[in-house]
Every structure is written in structure tokens, then in C-alpha cells.
Design a protein around this motif. Structure first.
Motif, short mmCIF file in Angstrom:
data_model
loop_
_atom_site.label_atom_id
_atom_site.label_comp_id
_atom_site.label_asym_id
_atom_site.label_seq_id
_atom_site.Cartn_x
_atom_site.Cartn_y
_atom_site.Cartn_z
N LEU A 48 84.31 86.26 105.75
CA LEU A 48 83.64 87.50 105.34
C LEU A 48 84.32 88.23 104.18
N GLN A 49 85.57 87.91 103.90
CA GLN A 49 86.30 88.54 102.79
C GLN A 49 86.17 90.07 102.80
N PRO A 50 86.68 90.73 103.85
CA PRO A 50 86.58 92.19 103.91
C PRO A 50 87.68 92.89 103.11
N ILE A 51 88.11 92.26 102.03
CA ILE A 51 89.25 92.73 101.25
C ILE A 51 88.90 92.70 99.76
N ASP A 93 74.42 95.09 106.93
CA ASP A 93 74.11 94.71 105.55
C ASP A 93 75.22 93.84 104.97
N TYR A 94 76.47 94.20 105.26
CA TYR A 94 77.60 93.42 104.72
C TYR A 94 77.56 91.99 105.26
N VAL A 95 77.35 91.86 106.56
CA VAL A 95 77.29 90.53 107.18
C VAL A 95 76.11 89.74 106.65
N THR A 96 74.97 90.40 106.52
CA THR A 96 73.77 89.73 106.02
C THR A 96 73.97 89.22 104.60
N ASN A 97 74.64 90.02 103.76
CA ASN A 97 74.92 89.61 102.38
C ASN A 97 75.77 88.35 102.35
N TYR A 98 76.71 88.26 103.28
CA TYR A 98 77.55 87.07 103.34
C TYR A 98 76.71 85.83 103.65
N PHE A 99 75.83 85.94 104.62
CA PHE A 99 75.02 84.78 105.00
C PHE A 99 74.01 84.42 103.90
N GLU A 100 73.61 85.39 103.11
CA GLU A 100 72.76 85.07 101.95
C GLU A 100 73.55 84.27 100.92
N ARG A 101 74.84 84.59 100.75
CA ARG A 101 75.68 83.81 99.84
C ARG A 101 75.83 82.38 100.36
N VAL A 102 76.00 82.24 101.67
CA VAL A 102 76.11 80.91 102.25
C VAL A 102 74.86 80.09 101.96
N GLN A 103 73.71 80.71 102.17
CA GLN A 103 72.45 80.00 101.95
C GLN A 103 72.28 79.63 100.48
N ASN A 104 72.61 80.56 99.57
CA ASN A 104 72.45 80.31 98.14
C ASN A 104 73.43 79.25 97.64
N THR A 105 74.62 79.21 98.23
CA THR A 105 75.67 78.29 97.77
C THR A 105 75.48 76.90 98.36
N ARG A 106 75.13 76.84 99.64
CA ARG A 106 75.09 75.55 100.35
C ARG A 106 73.67 75.06 100.64
N THR A 111 67.31 78.96 109.71
CA THR A 111 67.19 78.57 111.12
C THR A 111 68.58 78.32 111.71
N ILE A 112 69.45 77.74 110.92
CA ILE A 112 70.82 77.47 111.37
C ILE A 112 71.69 78.72 111.27
N LEU A 113 71.51 79.48 110.19
CA LEU A 113 72.40 80.62 109.92
C LEU A 113 72.08 81.85 110.77
N ALA A 114 70.82 82.09 111.03
CA ALA A 114 70.40 83.34 111.67
C ALA A 114 71.08 83.62 113.01
N PRO A 115 71.18 82.63 113.92
CA PRO A 115 71.82 82.93 115.21
C PRO A 115 73.28 83.39 115.05
N ILE A 119 74.90 87.17 115.91
CA ILE A 119 76.04 87.33 116.81
C ILE A 119 77.13 88.16 116.15
N LEU A 120 77.40 87.87 114.87
CA LEU A 120 78.42 88.63 114.14
C LEU A 120 78.03 90.09 113.98
N ILE A 121 76.79 90.34 113.65
CA ILE A 121 76.33 91.73 113.50
C ILE A 121 76.52 92.49 114.80
N GLN A 122 76.14 91.88 115.90
CA GLN A 122 76.30 92.53 117.20
C GLN A 122 77.77 92.76 117.52
N ASP A 123 78.60 91.77 117.20
CA ASP A 123 80.03 91.88 117.49
C ASP A 123 80.65 93.04 116.72
#
Length: 215
Positions: A48-51, A93-106, A111-115, A119-123
Motif C-alpha cells: 500500500l505504500q503509506p509513506i 479511497d486510498y485502498v481502492t486507488n491501490y487496487f486500481e494501480r494493480v489492475q492497470n499494471t498487471r 473479480t480476483i481483486l475485489a474480495p 477485506i482491506l477496506i473493512q480492516d
């Protein structure tokens, strides 16, 4: 491999917490770019690079940060001052932005990323700000450790500093407006010829006292 390992260990033995920098010696742009990229490649929890890293070269800014740095002259005399900061808002929003980067990069499907994303958002919603800050601060330590090693390999002198006033840095650098808090400081540059600490032997435990090896 043994030769490479020996070289790395020699570099780590060369490294020390520099007490006096040569204010006239500056890092090249190439060296600074290496440090920036090494920071960005640092492993962080969940990726997540929170730094964020501040790279301060301006002599006036370094001088004015000195009172918030327990007047440690390394802050002013080093070629560059690195300030490790944590992001203050790790939310959905921060977590969602990370998963959008994952999708765009890889090209990974939602379907795979959403679960995992959910979980991370809830955590993070359950952690609370204090626990999130402590978690993010741990990631800053990972980044500093990484850069200390990179500095050693690149023959860049460095000094990790915890003893500073984060509130003073945050106020002077207007970090709150950037959604950041400072947590660590690391001057980098080149040691002065008269820094007698450079030639002192390292004081470390015996390897058998610091490492337990299960075979």
C-alpha cells in the motif's frame, strides 16, 4: 555468490552513522535518483505504500529545520536531507486507488481483486487512526532500513535520526496540508575528513548471540 556476499558485508562495515558531513560535497543527480527509486521500491505491508519521502536540498530549509532537529549539524551540513513521512488518511479511497494501480499494471481482473480490496477496506475501517499511524510508521522504518543499505552499496554516507521534533517539521514544511506527518529523518552526503567516528570499529554482539539458526 560468496564473493558478492563478501562485498556487501564490506560495504555494510564501511557504513556508520555519520556524525559530521562535508558541507562542500554534494550528491550527484544520479545518486539522488537512485535513492528515490530505492525508496519507491521498498517493500511495504500489502504493497500500500503509506509513506512518502521528502528530499530537501535547499540550504535555507535545512538550516531552518535545525532547531527542530536538536541542533544536530548533520541536518544542515549534509548534501540532502531525507524526511520520511506517513500518509494520514488510509481510507477506502486510498485502498481502492491501490487496487486500481494493480489492475492497470498487471491486468488482473476485478473479480480476483475485489474480495481482497473489500477485506482491506473493512480492516482499516476497524483499526482506528492510532493503530493505522503505528502501522504506517513501521513501513517508514522499513524504507529507512532499505535506504541505509542502498547508501552503503553506493558509498553514500548517512545518519538515521529519530531525535527530532515532528511537530516542528510538520508545521514548517506544511505537511498537514499535504496529508502527511513526519516520522524519521536521514541526512545523506559525504563524511568530513575530520569525522573521527568514521574510523572507529563497530560494536556488535557476536553473531552467535544475535542470530539463532535452526537446521
Amino acid at each position: 555468490m560468496e564473493k558478492m556476499t563478501s562485498s556487501i558485508i564490506n560495504d555494510l562495515n564501511w557504513r556508520y552513522a555519520t556524525k559530521k558531513f562535508d558541507a562542500n560535497k554534494k550528491l550527484s543527480e544520479e545518486k539522488v535518483e537512485i535513492l528515490k527509486n530505492a525508496f519507491n521500491l521498498t517493500a511495504t505491508s500489502y504493497g500500500l505504500q503509506p509513506i512518502k519521502l521528502l528530499v530537501i536540498e535547499n540550504p535555507t530549509i535545512k538550516k531552518e529545520l535545525l532547531p527542530f532537529s536538536m541542533h544536530q549539524k548533520q541536518v544542515q551540513d549534509a548534501s540532502h536531507l531525507l524526511v520520511f513521512c506517513v500518509v494520514t488518511e488510509i481510507d477506502a479511497d486510498y485502498v481502492t486507488n491501490y487496487f486500481e494501480r494493480v489492475q492497470n499494471t498487471r491486468g488482473t481482473s476485478q473479480t480476483i481483486l475485489a474480495p481482497f480490496r473489500d477485506i482491506l477496506i473493512q480492516d482499516f475501517e476497524q483499526k482506528g487512526k492510532d493503530r493505522i499511524f503505528a502501522w504506517a510508521k513501521n513501513q517508514a522504518y522499513l524504507a529507512m532500513g532499505n535506504l541505509l543499505t542502498v547508501c552503503a552499496l553506493e558509498k553514500i554516507d548517512s545518519c538515521p535520526i529519530e531525535g527530532f521534533e515532528p511537530e516542528g517539521y510538520d508545521s514548517y514544511l506544511k505537511l498537514q496540508e499535504k496529508g502527511l506527518r513526519s516520522v524519521l529523518v536521514m541526512p545523506v552526503g559525504y563524511r568530513a575528513d575530520d569525522d573521527f567516528f568514521a574510523d572507529m570499529k563497530k560494536v556488535r554482539k557476536e553473531l552467535t548471540d544475535s542470530v539463532i539458526h535452526y537446521q
